[in-house]
Design a protein around this motif. Structure first.
Motif, PDB file in Angstrom:
ATOM      1  N   ILE A  11      25.513  34.918  41.391  1.00  0.00           N
ATOM      2  CA  ILE A  11      24.233  35.622  41.379  1.00  0.00           C
ATOM      3  C   ILE A  11      24.372  36.882  42.225  1.00  0.00           C
ATOM      4  N   ASN A  12      23.828  37.983  41.730  1.00  0.00           N
ATOM      5  CA  ASN A  12      23.918  39.253  42.438  1.00  0.00           C
ATOM      6  C   ASN A  12      22.637  40.033  42.209  1.00  0.00           C
ATOM      7  N   ARG A  13      22.259  40.835  43.191  1.00  0.00           N
ATOM      8  CA  ARG A  13      21.011  41.600  43.067  1.00  0.00           C
ATOM      9  C   ARG A  13      21.055  42.591  41.907  1.00  0.00           C
ATOM     10  N   THR A  14      22.250  43.126  41.634  1.00  0.00           N
ATOM     11  CA  THR A  14      22.405  44.074  40.526  1.00  0.00           C
ATOM     12  C   THR A  14      23.148  43.392  39.382  1.00  0.00           C
ATOM     13  N   HIS A  15      22.450  43.183  38.275  1.00  0.00           N
ATOM     14  CA  HIS A  15      23.041  42.464  37.132  1.00  0.00           C
ATOM     15  C   HIS A  15      24.250  43.220  36.577  1.00  0.00           C
ATOM     16  N   LYS A  16      24.211  44.539  36.643  1.00  0.00           N
ATOM     17  CA  LYS A  16      25.309  45.357  36.134  1.00  0.00           C
ATOM     18  C   LYS A  16      26.614  45.017  36.856  1.00  0.00           C
ATOM     19  N   ASN A  17      26.545  44.853  38.188  1.00  0.00           N
ATOM     20  CA  ASN A  17      27.751  44.526  38.953  1.00  0.00           C
ATOM     21  C   ASN A  17      28.274  43.136  38.625  1.00  0.00           C
ATOM     22  N   SER A  18      27.364  42.228  38.299  1.00  0.00           N
ATOM     23  CA  SER A  18      27.785  40.888  37.874  1.00  0.00           C
ATOM     24  C   SER A  18      28.561  40.968  36.570  1.00  0.00           C
ATOM     25  N   LYS A  19      28.098  41.810  35.666  1.00  0.00           N
ATOM     26  CA  LYS A  19      28.778  41.981  34.375  1.00  0.00           C
ATOM     27  C   LYS A  19      30.160  42.592  34.567  1.00  0.00           C
ATOM     28  N   ILE A  20      30.272  43.534  35.498  1.00  0.00           N
ATOM     29  CA  ILE A  20      31.568  44.147  35.795  1.00  0.00           C
ATOM     30  C   ILE A  20      32.530  43.092  36.330  1.00  0.00           C
ATOM     31  N   LEU A  21      32.019  42.213  37.199  1.00  0.00           N
ATOM     32  CA  LEU A  21      32.852  41.144  37.752  1.00  0.00           C
ATOM     33  C   LEU A  21      33.330  40.196  36.660  1.00  0.00           C
ATOM     34  N   LEU A  22      32.439  39.852  35.745  1.00  0.00           N
ATOM     35  CA  LEU A  22      32.823  38.974  34.630  1.00  0.00           C
ATOM     36  C   LEU A  22      33.963  39.579  33.827  1.00  0.00           C
ATOM     37  N   LYS A  23      33.859  40.875  33.569  1.00  0.00           N
ATOM     38  CA  LYS A  23      34.877  41.559  32.769  1.00  0.00           C
ATOM     39  C   LYS A  23      36.215  41.573  33.508  1.00  0.00           C
ATOM     40  N   LYS A  24      36.184  41.857  34.808  1.00  0.00           N
ATOM     41  CA  LYS A  24      37.414  41.904  35.604  1.00  0.00           C
ATOM     42  C   LYS A  24      38.146  40.571  35.578  1.00  0.00           C
ATOM     43  N   LEU A  25      37.366  39.482  35.679  1.00  0.00           N
ATOM     44  CA  LEU A  25      37.969  38.156  35.816  1.00  0.00           C
ATOM     45  C   LEU A  25      38.031  37.385  34.505  1.00  0.00           C
ATOM     46  N   ASN A  26      37.560  38.028  33.425  1.00  0.00           N
ATOM     47  CA  ASN A  26      37.562  37.383  32.110  1.00  0.00           C
ATOM     48  C   ASN A  26      36.775  36.078  32.135  1.00  0.00           C
ATOM     49  N   ASN A  28      35.031  38.632  44.079  1.00  0.00           N
ATOM     50  CA  ASN A  28      36.109  38.669  43.086  1.00  0.00           C
ATOM     51  C   ASN A  28      37.147  37.592  43.379  1.00  0.00           C
ATOM     52  N   THR A  29      37.558  37.527  44.634  1.00  0.00           N
ATOM     53  CA  THR A  29      38.604  36.588  45.042  1.00  0.00           C
ATOM     54  C   THR A  29      38.124  35.145  44.962  1.00  0.00           C
ATOM     55  N   ILE A  30      36.941  34.884  45.500  1.00  0.00           N
ATOM     56  CA  ILE A  30      36.414  33.511  45.502  1.00  0.00           C
ATOM     57  C   ILE A  30      36.190  33.029  44.072  1.00  0.00           C
ATOM     58  N   SER A  31      35.630  33.882  43.239  1.00  0.00           N
ATOM     59  CA  SER A  31      35.366  33.505  41.841  1.00  0.00           C
ATOM     60  C   SER A  31      36.665  33.263  41.082  1.00  0.00           C
ATOM     61  N   ARG A  32      37.697  34.081  41.368  1.00  0.00           N
ATOM     62  CA  ARG A  32      39.007  33.870  40.741  1.00  0.00           C
ATOM     63  C   ARG A  32      39.584  32.516  41.147  1.00  0.00           C
ATOM     64  N   TYR A  33      39.463  32.198  42.422  1.00  0.00           N
ATOM     65  CA  TYR A  33      39.960  30.909  42.916  1.00  0.00           C
ATOM     66  C   TYR A  33      39.235  29.755  42.225  1.00  0.00           C
ATOM     67  N   LEU A  48      27.196  27.891  43.722  1.00  0.00           N
ATOM     68  CA  LEU A  48      26.592  29.204  43.508  1.00  0.00           C
ATOM     69  C   LEU A  48      27.262  30.203  44.437  1.00  0.00           C
ATOM     70  N   VAL A  49      27.850  31.258  43.851  1.00  0.00           N
ATOM     71  CA  VAL A  49      28.494  32.327  44.616  1.00  0.00           C
ATOM     72  C   VAL A  49      27.509  33.481  44.736  1.00  0.00           C
ATOM     73  N   LEU A  50      27.227  33.907  45.957  1.00  0.00           N
ATOM     74  CA  LEU A  50      26.289  34.998  46.191  1.00  0.00           C
ATOM     75  C   LEU A  50      27.046  36.308  46.340  1.00  0.00           C
ATOM     76  N   GLY A  51      26.732  37.278  45.468  1.00  0.00           N
ATOM     77  CA  GLY A  51      27.365  38.584  45.554  1.00  0.00           C
ATOM     78  C   GLY A  51      28.428  38.796  44.489  1.00  0.00           C
ATOM     79  N   ALA A  52      28.739  40.070  44.218  1.00  0.00           N
ATOM     80  CA  ALA A  52      29.717  40.406  43.174  1.00  0.00           C
ATOM     81  C   ALA A  52      30.679  41.492  43.646  1.00  0.00           C
ATOM     82  N   GLY A  53      30.935  41.538  44.963  1.00  0.00           N
ATOM     83  CA  GLY A  53      31.845  42.546  45.512  1.00  0.00           C
ATOM     84  C   GLY A  53      33.270  42.060  45.590  1.00  0.00           C
ATOM     85  N   GLY A  54      34.059  42.686  46.485  1.00  0.00           N
ATOM     86  CA  GLY A  54      35.479  42.394  46.578  1.00  0.00           C
ATOM     87  C   GLY A  54      35.792  40.953  46.955  1.00  0.00           C
TER      88      GLY A  54
END
Length: 261
Positions: free
Chosen positions: A140-155, A124-129, A115-121
């Motif tokens: 998981i992130n407090r703001t669902h919108k930011n999680s969706k943005i992260l998903l889009k960035k990393l496909n 991004n790197t940890i999730s890509r790895y 489980l990765v906590l947070g959707a910031g910079g």
């Protein structure tokens, strides 16, 4: 040559001390300072030969750069800039730092529920790895919108997101915290109903984690972000100097110096 770290709370950063010590070890006559700001001043970038970028600018800095290395492009996160003839090159050395830190601490993510906590910079790197290595993880992130943005960035897919809930207990054996150290993590764990009893490995990307919080983590392995900080700094210097210095420095000596001071 002249370097610095740019971010919103860099007066508290270990980077100037860390870089200055490494420069001393390998006889480099360079300077390294900090720039503390709540906004990015593009004019400042040209005053330096290179910069490290920290929160909250790892994503926003990209629009001021001319070229990105493949990892920075894929993560949409930059923490290192090299400036040559006014051309600004962006790099991501956090990816390298995280990978080397996991190798050093003998962390194997195979067959783990992560489980990765947070959707910031940093996330991004940890999730890509984790995605590149095809490990099983969710964000998981407090703001669902930011999680969706992260998903889009990393496909990534919707299956990589968990929505915060106060009713369902979350059970993961590996936690990677990418949330700023200013957050009370114990309260945050309770707010998302994270079950402490199932944690095998707790990894905190912050290097200034409070000891009283760490003591409450009943995990087989607990790792902070200091190793990642040191390795990404070494990689930044290699980029700036265009030279491999990892084999030329005593890693244990660097870590001991930072902890003691």
């Amino acid at each position: 040559m002249k370097f610095a770290v740019l971010g919103s709370n860099t007066s508290q950063s270990l980077s100037p001390r860390l870089h200055s010590f490494i420069y001393k070890l390998i006889n480099l006559k360079h300077s390294y300072s900090y720039i503390e700001s709540e906004m990015i001043d593009s004019a400042v970038l040209s005053d330096y030969d290179g910069l490290n970028i920290t929160n909250p600018f790892k994503n926003n800095i990209i629009k001021y750069l001319d070229q990105l290395d493949p990892i920075a492009l894929n993560t949409q996160s930059v923490n290192c800039i090299k400036i040559i003839d006014e051309i600004k090159y962006g790099y991501n050395t956090d990816y390298y730092g995280f990978e080397k830190s996991m190798e050093l601490n003998n962390i194997d993510f195979s067959n783990r529920e992560i489980l990765v906590l947070g959707a910031g910079g940093v996330s991004n790197t940890i999730s890509r790895y984790l995605s590149d290595k095809e490990f099983n993880f969710k964000i998981i992130n407090r703001t669902h919108k930011n999680s969706k943005i992260l998903l889009k960035k990393l496909n990534l897919s919707e299956n990589n997101i968990v929505q915060p809930s106060s009713s369902d207990r979350l059970e993961y054996d590996t936690i990677i915290n990418c949330i700023s150290s200013g957050i009370n993590m114990e309260n945050y764990f309770n707010s998302i109903s994270l079950d402490f009893n199932h944690i095998h490995t707790y990894i905190d990307m912050n290097y200034n984690v409070k000891n009283d919080f760490i003591k409450n983590i009943n995990a087989h392995k607990v790792i902070d972000g200091l190793d990642m900080l040191i390795f990404q700094a070494i990689k930044s210097i290699e980029i700036w100097m265009e030279n491999n210095i990892l084999q030329s420095v005593d890693y244990k000596k660097i870590r001991e110096h930072i902890i003691e001071n």
